[in-house]
Write an enzyme that holds these catalytic residues in place. Structure first.
Site, short mmCIF file in Angstrom:
data_model
loop_
_atom_site.label_atom_id
_atom_site.label_comp_id
_atom_site.label_asym_id
_atom_site.label_seq_id
_atom_site.Cartn_x
_atom_site.Cartn_y
_atom_site.Cartn_z
N ASP A 57 0.76 -1.24 -0.03
CA ASP A 57 -0.06 0.04 0.10
C ASP A 57 0.77 1.24 -0.17
O ASP A 57 1.78 1.36 0.62
CB ASP A 57 -0.77 -0.02 1.31
CG ASP A 57 -1.75 1.21 1.44
OD1 ASP A 57 -2.66 1.49 0.61
OD2 ASP A 57 -1.66 2.01 2.21
N GLU A 93 1.41 -0.46 -5.26
CA GLU A 93 0.79 0.33 -5.37
C GLU A 93 1.54 1.68 -5.71
O GLU A 93 1.88 2.25 -4.74
CB GLU A 93 -0.43 0.49 -4.34
CG GLU A 93 -1.30 1.47 -4.60
CD GLU A 93 -2.12 2.24 -3.45
OE1 GLU A 93 -3.25 2.88 -3.65
OE2 GLU A 93 -1.38 2.34 -2.23
#
Length: 632
Positions: free
Chosen positions: A238, A311
């Site tokens: 993330d 990401e």
């Protein structure tokens, strides 16, 4: 004799086309660095993101959970999914719905127990579906034991987070810099206990970890090892670009970021140019070190390769570095968000083609492409690019080389749901005000999955679900679409099945072209296998295109393999390649009916036109006739 020469000419041509075609953009590399013919499990994988709160509620509390996921893994198997990535399921106060983690190795009670997770892993293994977990390295929750001990000044944890006493301005203490949080407002928060500011690039309940401390790096490495030990097949990392920020100078001062003149709200993230808080050089090396942890685990424990999916919405030159370099391996799949960030409802075929080509052109040799249409942070593809384009976009990502990534519900054509200020729960929106919250809210794309036309769309039997159900759930749901032959769902299933059965779609070379302002086509080709053409009509006009004008060496006819709900042809029909008729927003997947006739040029193989073989046959007949005349 002359006839024999003609026959040998044909034979030699047939032999010459049997050369191995070099895999173009997704080369399959064995562990020893040699090229192989077999893809690793992830290289052509169909990945499916599950947002656990919204997938399936098994206990009636209005929130999805692990048992809800376990009981519906057969649905993913039916789709043809290779692996599912679960958004955070770890112990959390839920200030950011799981992205504020209090304990990185515990299951949040709202989702279930560790026993529930272990049962999910058993079920997934039975169905041959791999589980990918969310790894949230940038920050923890302020309720995390690490943060509490750091705030208390304990020596072991004192530097686990980014602390600073601030700067004095006209005798008044101010934050160390002008940095702004992604979620609005200052990125520094005063801690009255420690009497220092701590950095939070997201909400203030998410303090940033300090990766310049080796103890933090090892603690997070141990988080990876823990879940690898539980059997997961990898991690989605993330918010990677935020992990490092520029450190203080010799005087222990942080630098202010420059203004962005296009934004006049001093609390808005876009107010500053983020040159010191994202995309710092150390971030890339940190990802390489996490890959090393996964590779070490595989060497010691065996099994299939574990993967990292990163990401990042960084500039593409930076994104490509995440793949690795000459001396270190990185993330197998840095997420390709170009279809999200560069396409709009008004984009024409040239824009689509350029967006696809951009990734393929920048991607380093020997790496694997991936194509992401949506996620829990961005408006759904049906709302962003149009619900009447859902089929064509799914055709695009499943027939391009590499892996595809689908956000739950986009196989159904689910769209964003309007959420009132009263029902809004996303902190990104709640940190603003009723007048502007909609432009910051991610709630519309996070509403519960629509299973059926029953109460709560079959998601739950609660009196109130955590977010409202979409108003179209009686039509857009799994049960209804399963019964409709040309539903979004059934077309999606057909596409994944096709990719699994086609070596060309798994390994073949790729050409992507805009045929005019409305039509984009993708050609896939592989030695001794069928050629595929995907054709998309992006706009509302009827289009007739001549594929022969744009692609070399196509046969006279192609067979229709997959159609959209707007097509006026049927699967199995033959269509002439010089006159493909497309209805408004129509899309087709076509393939050659034979894999034998082929030639090769510039290291690549392609089907030769039938006219060449007809001409060669005529030459052979002529030579035979001359030989007969000579004998007479």
């Amino acid at each position: 004799m002359l006839a024999s020469v003609g026959f040998l000419l044909l034979q030699c041509l047939a032999l010459s086309v049997a050369s191995t075609y070099p895999n173009y953009h997704a080369e399959f590399v064995d562990g020893d660095g040699k090229h192989g013919d077999t893809a690793k499990w992830w290289q052509t994988g169909a990945f499916y993101q599950i947002y656990p709160r919204s997938f399936k509620d098994s206990n009636g509390d209005g929130v999805g959970d692990l048992n809800g996921i376990s009981s519906n893994l057969p649905y993913l198997k039916e789709l043809g999914i290779t692996a599912t990535w679960l958004s955070p399921i770890f112990t959390s106060p839920m200030a950011d719905f799981g992205y504020d983690i209090a304990n990185f190795t515990e299951i949040a009670p709202i989702f279930g127990t560790m026993a529930d997770f272990e049962a999910l892993m058993v079920k997934a293994k039975e169905l041959d579906i791999k589980i990918i977990l969310d790894f949230v390295p940038n920050h923890s929750s302020d309720k995390c034991d690490w943060f509490k001990r750091s705030a208390a000044g304990e020596e072991e944890y004192k530097d686990f987070y980014v602390w600073h006493p601030g700067r004095m301005v006209n005798g008044k203490r101010q934050p160390p810099s002008n940095w702004i949080s992604v979620f609005h407002g200052p990125a520094w928060e005063w801690h009255p206990g420690r009497k220092e500011y701590y950095l939070h690039q997201f909400v203030k309940k998410q303090p940033d970890l300090n990766y310049r401390n080796p103890k933090v790096r090892e603690a997070m490495n141990n988080v990876l090892r823990f879940w690898l030990g539980k059997g997961v097949s990898g991690f989605r990392i993330d918010a990677v670009p935020h992990v490092f920020e520029l450190g203080p100078n010799a005087q222990n001062e942080y630098r202010d970021e420059p203004r962005n003149d296009g934004d006049n709200d001093p609390n808005d993230y876009g107010y500053l140019q983020h040159i010191y808080t994202v995309d710092q050089p150390e971030t890339i090396d940190l990802v390489y070190s996490w890959r090393a942890v996964l590779d070490e685990f595989q060497r010691e424990n065996g099994g299939e390769e574990r993967i990292l999916m990163a990401e990042t919405y960084s500039p593409i030159e930076i994104v490509m570095k995440y793949y690795g370099n000459a001396t270190a391996e990185g993330a197998q799949l840095p997420f390709n968000f170009l279809l999200i960030s560069e396409l709009t409802n008004a984009s024409n075929a040239q824009a689509y083609a350029m967006t696809v080509q951009k990734w393929l052109q920048y991607m380093p040799a020997g790496r694997t492409a991936n194509w992401v249409l949506g996620n829990h942070d961005k408006p759904r593809v049906g709302s962003r690019l149009g619900s009447d384009r859902v089929d064509m976009l799914n055709m695009l990502i499943t027939t391009l080389p590499g892996a595809s990534v689908t956000y739950q519900g986009e196989e159904l054509g689910m769209t964003d749901v309007w959420i009132s200020w009263k029902d809004t729960v996303d902190p990104s929106a709640c940190n603003t005000n009723p007048n502007i919250y909609e432009q910051f809210s991610r709630d519309p794309e996070r509403t519960p999955f629509q299973w059926s036309n029953a109460k709560d769309a079959g998601f739950s039997n609660a009196n109130k679900t955590w977010l409202p159900i979409g108003p179209d759930y009686q039509v857009v749901n799994v049960e209804q679409e399963n019964q409709t032959p040309l539903s979004h769902l059934n077309i999606y299933k057909r596409l994944l099945a096709l990719r699994k059965e086609s070596k060309t779609l798994q390994q073949g070379a790729t050409e992507v072209k805009a045929l005019n302002g409305a039509v984009i086509a993708v050609k896939r080709m592989l030695q001794n296998d069928q050629t595929y053409i995907t054709v998309l009509n992006i706009f509302d006009g009827v289009e007739t295109v001549n594929l022969q004008q744009f692609f070399n060496d196509l046969p006279e006819q192609l067979q229709v393999v997959v159609i959209s709900g707007r097509s006026n042809v049927k699967e199995g029909d033959l269509v002439y390649t010089n006159s493909i008729l497309l209805q408004p927003k129509d899309s087709l997947v076509l393939r050659s009916t034979s894999s034998f006739y082929s030639g090769y040029s510039s290291g690549g193989q392609f089907p030769l036109p039938w006219s060449i073989y007809l001409g060669l046959g005529q030459v052979a007949l002529y030579l035979s006739y001359r030989q007969i005349l000579t004998l007479n």
